[in-house]
Design a protein around this motif. Structure first.
Motif, PDB file in Angstrom:
ATOM      1  N   LYS A 174       0.830  -1.199   0.000  1.00 23.46           N
ATOM      2  CA  LYS A 174       0.000   0.000   0.000  1.00 23.46           C
ATOM      3  C   LYS A 174       0.866   1.251   0.000  1.00 23.46           C
ATOM      4  CE  LYS A 174      -3.950  -1.796   2.607  1.00 23.46           C
ATOM      5  NZ  LYS A 174      -4.780  -1.571   3.815  1.00 23.46           N
ATOM      6  N   VAL A 175       0.314   2.325  -0.526  1.00 23.10           N
ATOM      7  CA  VAL A 175       0.943   3.645  -0.485  1.00 23.10           C
ATOM      8  C   VAL A 175      -0.083   4.584   0.132  1.00 23.10           C
ATOM      9  CG1 VAL A 175       1.947   5.529  -1.811  1.00 23.10           C
ATOM     10  CG2 VAL A 175       2.336   3.158  -2.535  1.00 23.10           C
ATOM     11  N   ALA A 176       0.275   5.206   1.258  1.00 23.74           N
ATOM     12  CA  ALA A 176      -0.638   6.097   1.981  1.00 23.74           C
ATOM     13  C   ALA A 176      -1.963   5.403   2.287  1.00 23.74           C
ATOM     14  CB  ALA A 176      -0.850   7.394   1.216  1.00 23.74           C
ATOM     15  N   GLY A 177      -1.895   4.103   2.636  1.00 24.66           N
ATOM     16  CA  GLY A 177      -3.085   3.347   3.001  1.00 24.66           C
ATOM     17  C   GLY A 177      -3.934   2.874   1.839  1.00 24.66           C
ATOM     18  N   ILE A 178      -3.475   3.072   0.617  1.00 21.10           N
ATOM     19  CA  ILE A 178      -4.249   2.707  -0.573  1.00 21.10           C
ATOM     20  C   ILE A 178      -3.486   1.666  -1.391  1.00 21.10           C
ATOM     21  CG2 ILE A 178      -5.290   3.588  -2.707  1.00 21.10           C
ATOM     22  CD1 ILE A 178      -5.365   6.350  -1.302  1.00 21.10           C
ATOM     23  N   GLU A 207       3.751 -11.856   1.283  1.00 22.02           N
ATOM     24  CA  GLU A 207       3.129 -11.944   2.604  1.00 22.02           C
ATOM     25  C   GLU A 207       3.554 -10.801   3.511  1.00 22.02           C
ATOM     26  OE1 GLU A 207       2.965 -15.541   4.898  1.00 22.02           O
ATOM     27  OE2 GLU A 207       2.882 -16.738   3.079  1.00 22.02           O
ATOM     28  N   MET A 208       4.785 -10.387   3.414  1.00 20.16           N
ATOM     29  CA  MET A 208       5.308  -9.324   4.267  1.00 20.16           C
ATOM     30  C   MET A 208       5.734  -8.135   3.395  1.00 20.16           C
ATOM     31  SD  MET A 208       4.949 -10.484   7.307  1.00 20.16           S
ATOM     32  CE  MET A 208       5.908  -9.381   8.290  1.00 20.16           C
ATOM     33  N   PRO A 209       4.799  -7.526   2.677  1.00 21.80           N
ATOM     34  CA  PRO A 209       5.154  -6.434   1.772  1.00 21.80           C
ATOM     35  C   PRO A 209       5.415  -5.125   2.524  1.00 21.80           C
ATOM     36  CG  PRO A 209       2.806  -6.705   1.777  1.00 21.80           C
ATOM     37  CD  PRO A 209       3.373  -7.797   2.652  1.00 21.80           C
ATOM     38  N   LEU A 210       6.015  -4.204   1.825  1.00 18.87           N
ATOM     39  CA  LEU A 210       6.304  -2.878   2.354  1.00 18.87           C
ATOM     40  C   LEU A 210       5.077  -1.995   2.185  1.00 18.87           C
ATOM     41  CD1 LEU A 210       8.554  -0.942   3.353  1.00 18.87           C
ATOM     42  CD2 LEU A 210       9.026  -0.456   0.958  1.00 18.87           C
ATOM     43  N   THR A 211       4.728  -1.241   3.238  1.00 18.56           N
ATOM     44  CA  THR A 211       3.644  -0.277   3.160  1.00 18.56           C
ATOM     45  C   THR A 211       4.240   1.110   3.360  1.00 18.56           C
ATOM     46  OG1 THR A 211       1.990  -1.830   3.989  1.00 18.56           O
ATOM     47  CG2 THR A 211       1.476   0.511   4.211  1.00 18.56           C
ATOM     48  N   LEU A 212       4.046   1.999   2.404  1.00 25.55           N
ATOM     49  CA  LEU A 212       4.548   3.360   2.510  1.00 25.55           C
ATOM     50  C   LEU A 212       3.460   4.265   3.055  1.00 25.55           C
ATOM     51  CD1 LEU A 212       6.444   3.695  -0.889  1.00 25.55           C
ATOM     52  CD2 LEU A 212       7.385   3.107   1.351  1.00 25.55           C
TER      53      LEU A 212
END
Length: 67
Positions: A27-31, A61-66
């Motif tokens: 996700k980027v900024a929760g999206i 499974e463990m992606p990066l969220t910005l």
């Protein structure tokens, strides 16, 4: 978006490596991103533009969220 310009034909190995990189972001900024597109393009020996676009649906499974 992951983009690869090529001097020769499209490489499935390069496409697979790029797809793995796009899956690392969730996700980027929760999206969720609208696309996780991987694009390779090149001009053939006859001057014809060719490209391959892949938009993997899944993510790691463990992606990066910005934020």
């Amino acid at each position: 978006m992951e983009s690869k310009g090529r001097g020769d034909a499209i490489s499935n190995e390069t496409q697979d490596k790029a797809k793995k990189r796009t899956r690392k972001l969730r996700k980027v900024a929760g999206i969720f991103p609208a696309l996780r597109a991987v694009i390779q393009s090149y001009f053939s020996s006859t001057g014809v533009f060719r490209s391959k676009i892949t938009d993997p649906i899944e993510f790691d499974e463990m992606p990066l969220t910005l934020e």
